[in-house]
Design a protein around this motif. Structure first.
Motif, PDB file in Angstrom:
ATOM      1  N   HIS A  35      38.200 -30.602 -37.158  1.00 34.19           N
ATOM      2  CA  HIS A  35      38.398 -29.316 -37.907  1.00 34.19           C
ATOM      3  C   HIS A  35      39.608 -29.273 -38.712  1.00 34.19           C
ATOM      4  O   HIS A  35      40.971 -29.455 -38.194  1.00 34.19           O
ATOM      5  CB  HIS A  35      38.307 -28.137 -37.176  1.00 34.19           C
ATOM      6  N   ILE A  87      29.340 -29.738 -34.701  1.00 33.96           N
ATOM      7  CA  ILE A  87      30.342 -28.992 -34.151  1.00 33.96           C
ATOM      8  C   ILE A  87      30.414 -29.353 -32.547  1.00 33.96           C
ATOM      9  O   ILE A  87      31.545 -29.439 -32.044  1.00 33.96           O
ATOM     10  CB  ILE A  87      29.609 -27.435 -34.240  1.00 33.96           C
ATOM     11  N   PHE A 118      34.301 -28.823 -28.411  1.00 33.52           N
ATOM     12  CA  PHE A 118      34.518 -28.909 -29.927  1.00 33.52           C
ATOM     13  C   PHE A 118      35.818 -28.531 -30.409  1.00 33.52           C
ATOM     14  O   PHE A 118      36.851 -28.455 -29.434  1.00 33.52           O
ATOM     15  CB  PHE A 118      33.399 -27.700 -30.395  1.00 33.52           C
ATOM     16  N   TRP A 120      38.245 -26.348 -32.877  1.00 37.58           N
ATOM     17  CA  TRP A 120      38.500 -25.086 -33.843  1.00 37.58           C
ATOM     18  C   TRP A 120      39.963 -24.896 -33.729  1.00 37.58           C
ATOM     19  O   TRP A 120      40.809 -24.648 -32.952  1.00 37.58           O
ATOM     20  CB  TRP A 120      37.682 -24.085 -33.203  1.00 37.58           C
ATOM     21  N   ARG A 245      30.731 -22.945 -35.779  1.00 36.41           N
ATOM     22  CA  ARG A 245      29.555 -22.966 -36.188  1.00 36.41           C
ATOM     23  C   ARG A 245      29.156 -22.201 -37.585  1.00 36.41           C
ATOM     24  O   ARG A 245      28.663 -22.740 -38.483  1.00 36.41           O
ATOM     25  CB  ARG A 245      28.578 -22.681 -35.080  1.00 36.41           C
TER      26      ARG A 245
END
Length: 722
Positions: A35, A87, A118, A120, A245
């Motif tokens: 990300h 993701i 994941f 983020w 997501r």
């Protein structure tokens, strides 16, 4: 009811079994998540071992070791996968036989371990869920090993440093460990690991837990790794996953989408689109496709431009973002160390400690000879696709400066060729897309002396001059239009005169500093077809050889013919297969009406993708395809790689023969073909001006017909030439 962990403490006198570092493992596979400027690479178990893997933030490895053990042993791998949207990574594991500290035994295969992860906003989230399928409570001694070495990306790749910054002692909390490092650039970096469950023992390099799971019950451990310490929880995990997501869904919906009658073919296109979305980073100037994970997760000029060209017919906004970023960082000065000159377009940018300290020139490096003409060509192609005159107006000074640099370089050697010769020993020795030190050579294998004129770069320059001439004409500047048209024709004639090898009916790889041909047959000549430089007869000769057994392996086009002296199918550039290279060749074949050959190339690349789990790597080995064989992986290839992912859509456009004319607000389809085994394809929400249309291709007998969905008839002219 699950027994609370706090009721069962590890007895310090009872040692856990020794960690078995030599336990048998499944075949090695790497899984990447990303990300923005943070990404993680781990193996099928979800483990990070500290070789080329790790959690990276701004070109620095902030987690270099992260391994899960149950009862002192690695769990058994059941399988690992990425979610379709890229993701979530999930490793499905199960326990081997373990003995708890009280002597209780857990039989092998009774506990399912679901390890989900994941990324983020510069933070790694992970949930390790233990589900007990046995008829009695199990007590699992769980250990997590971890470390953070704060190595610069170039150190991870193997560059040695004479000295490093200072690593401070880790701060150990009740449910966290924070690693700290002060770089030589005076930047304090840290990485905090925090757990939702308080460990029974926590140390600077590992944490021990007794995970107690009642029969037919589950227990979850949440953890986070970020710059600062937070308190992990189920709520935080779910909320961050939902945001990740949603953001990915928005990226994947940008531009037109493609659907076909083939389920497996659709799976490939879906994974490919997700890979492009994963690698696309939202910068202040707009979206930019980072090159690839792990080594090139940053903005590269050449890679960004080619990726944008591949996606231009579907999503021109990506090209706009690439152009805006590269214009913003266009060189305005001369720097030997950075290989920079006024007007030149950036090759690579980095944020790590070594780049900041200028131990290497890659903080903002301009040593790419092809990036500048490709940049100009992308700008003209974007204008043709969109008719966006306002954006061209804003870019005009930048485009003029880039073209002036090309002209100046061409004037130095008298023949108009755009050449390179690295300015400093710290820079890249070869500065085309084949930039390894042995990628340019004479027929006998000797390395030529510079300056070097690469054949494909002259093709890019030809296309750039043509594009600038067309844009100048639209702006009413007939003098500049005539000037650039003359330069395009001059370089076309020079290529035909100096690069053509009459005895081999092919174009040479390069011209060296002494005017001698590097007389070898490479895929580079296929790029000349892509820009339309060769006359039809010579183009046909090149096409025939690109599709011959010497250059075409059965999976794709080799970078070097297999009967040339330096050929090695396992090399980086001298016999391997690069999907983006094959796609450019395919697009060139389509330009010269070799549409059936394009279908053949796309079929081979699709079949390779299926065997690579629907992901085309940066490159793979150039061994000849045989019945029942699979393509041979290149061991350190990036995966995913933006221009490898985009190659699917460039080849599809070449098959379908689509061209969108933004000036006329018109779609042209010429001699369409469908991929083998596909009976129809629908392109939804294809933007042209303010309109969006659905375009349908359908196989009827031995013909392919194309038409607009009835809901959009009359909005956009469709011209079909069969």
């Amino acid at each position: 009811m699950t027994t609370q962990l706090e009721d069962r403490k590890i007895d310090p006198a009872v040692a856990l079994p020794a960690i078995d570092e030599t336990a048998p493992r499944e075949p090695h596979r790497q899984f990447a998540l990303k990300h923005e400027d943070c990404f993680v690479v781990a193996d099928s178990y979800g483990d990070i071992r500290g070789t080329g893997d790790g959690l990276f933030r701004d070109d620095t490895r902030v987690l270099s070791r992260f391994r899960l053990f149950i009862g002192g042993r690695m769990p058994s791998l059941l399988g690992a996968s990425l979610s379709q949207d890229n993701i979530l990574f999930t490793a499905n594991l199960t326990n081997l036989a373990t003995i708890g500290p009280n002597g209780s035994e857990a039989l092998p295969g009774v506990v399912h371990v679901d390890r989900t992860r994941f990324i983020w906003q510069d933070r790694m989230f992970e949930r390790i869920k233990f589900t007990n399928y046995s008829a009695r409570e199990v007590v699992l001694p769980v250990r997590l090993d971890f470390d953070a070495d704060f190595r610069d990306m170039f150190e991870v790749r193997g560059t040695m440093r004479s000295r490093r910054g200072r690593a401070h002692d880790a701060l150990v909390g009740e449910a966290s460990v924070t690693f700290r490092y002060e770089g030589l650039d005076n930047v304090a970096r840290q990485s905090a690991i925090a757990f939702s469950i308080k460990p029974d023992q926590v140390h600077p390099d590992h944490a021990d837990f007794l995970i107690v799971v009642a029969k037919r019950d589950s227990r979850a451990l949440y953890l986070e790794v970020g710059h600062s310490e937070e308190t992990p929880s189920s709520d935080r995990f779910r909320a961050a996953a939902a945001r990740a997501r949603f953001a990915m869904r928005s990226k994947r919906r940008q531009g037109a989408t493609v659907f076909s009658s083939g389920r497996v073919f659709n799976d490939w296109l879906t994974r490919t689109r997700a890979d492009i979305a994963l690698l696309t980073t939202d910068l202040e100037t707009g979206p930019y496709p980072y090159a690839g994970i792990p080594w090139f997760s940053t903005a590269f000029g050449r890679d960004g431009v080619i990726s944008a060209l591949q996606m231009l017919w579907l999503n021109p906004d990506l090209a706009r973002g690439v152009l805006a970023f590269l214009a913003h960082y266009q060189s305005t000065e001369t720097s030997v160390f950075d290989d920079a000159e006024p007007g030149k377009i950036m090759h690579e940018t980095r944020k790590g400690e070594m780049a900041v300290l200028r131990e290497l020139p890659f903080g903002r490096y301009y040593g790419g000879v092809d990036t500048t003409p490709l940049y100009v060509y992308l700008a003209s192609s974007y204008a043709d696709r969109t008719g966006d005159e306002a954006f061209v107006d804003r870019m005009w000074n930048s485009l003029g400066a880039a073209t002036a640099w090309m002209e100046e370089v061409g004037a130095r050697n008298g023949d108009g060729f755009v050449t390179y010769n690295r300015a400093a020993d710290t820079g890249l020795f070869n500065q085309g897309w084949k930039d390894s030190s042995d990628a340019v050579f004479h027929a006998d294998g000797t390395i030529p002396k510079g300056p070097i004129a690469l054949v494909e770069v002259q093709g890019y320059a030809f296309a750039a001059y043509q594009g600038m001439a067309a844009l100048a004409a639209r702006r009413g500047d007939d003098a500049k239009a005539a000037h650039w048209s003359a330069l395009a024709e001059r370089i076309r004639q020079a290529v035909e005169t100096h690069f053509w090898m009459p005895d081999r009916d092919f174009y040479a790889l390069a011209i060296d500093g002494q005017g001698k041909q590097c007389a070898v047959r490479t895929s580079n000549a296929g790029h000349l077809l892509y820009v339309g430089l060769p006359a039809a007869e010579r183009a046909q000769s090149v096409a025939t050889q690109l599709l011959s057994g010497h250059l075409h392996s059965g999976w794709g086009v080799r970078t070097l013919a297999d009967d040339e002296i330096p050929f090695n199918p396992m090399s980086y550039h001298n016999g391997s297969i690069w999907p983006h290279d094959t796609a450019l060749c395919a697009s060139g074949l389509a330009r010269y009406h070799e549409r059936d050959s394009v279908v053949k190339l796309m079929s081979g690349m699709f079949e390779a993708a299926v065997r690579f789990n629907m992901r085309l790597p940066e490159l793979f080995c150039g061994f000849t395809r045989a019945a029942s064989d699979s393509p041979v992986a290149y061991p350190v290839a990036c995966l995913p790689q933006a221009w490898s992912a985009g190659s699917a859509f460039m080849m599809l456009q070449a098959c379908l023969g689509i061209r969108v004319d933004g000036w006329k607000r018109e779609i042209t389809v010429e001699r369409p073909r469908l991929p083998i085994g596909i009976d129809n394809i629908v392109i939804r929400h294809l933007a042209i001006g303010q309109a969006k249309v659905d375009l349908i291709f359908e196989r009827i007998g031995d013909r392919v017909v194309c038409y607009l969905d009835h809901r959009h008839e009359g909005l956009v002219p469709l011209v079909v030439r069969s």
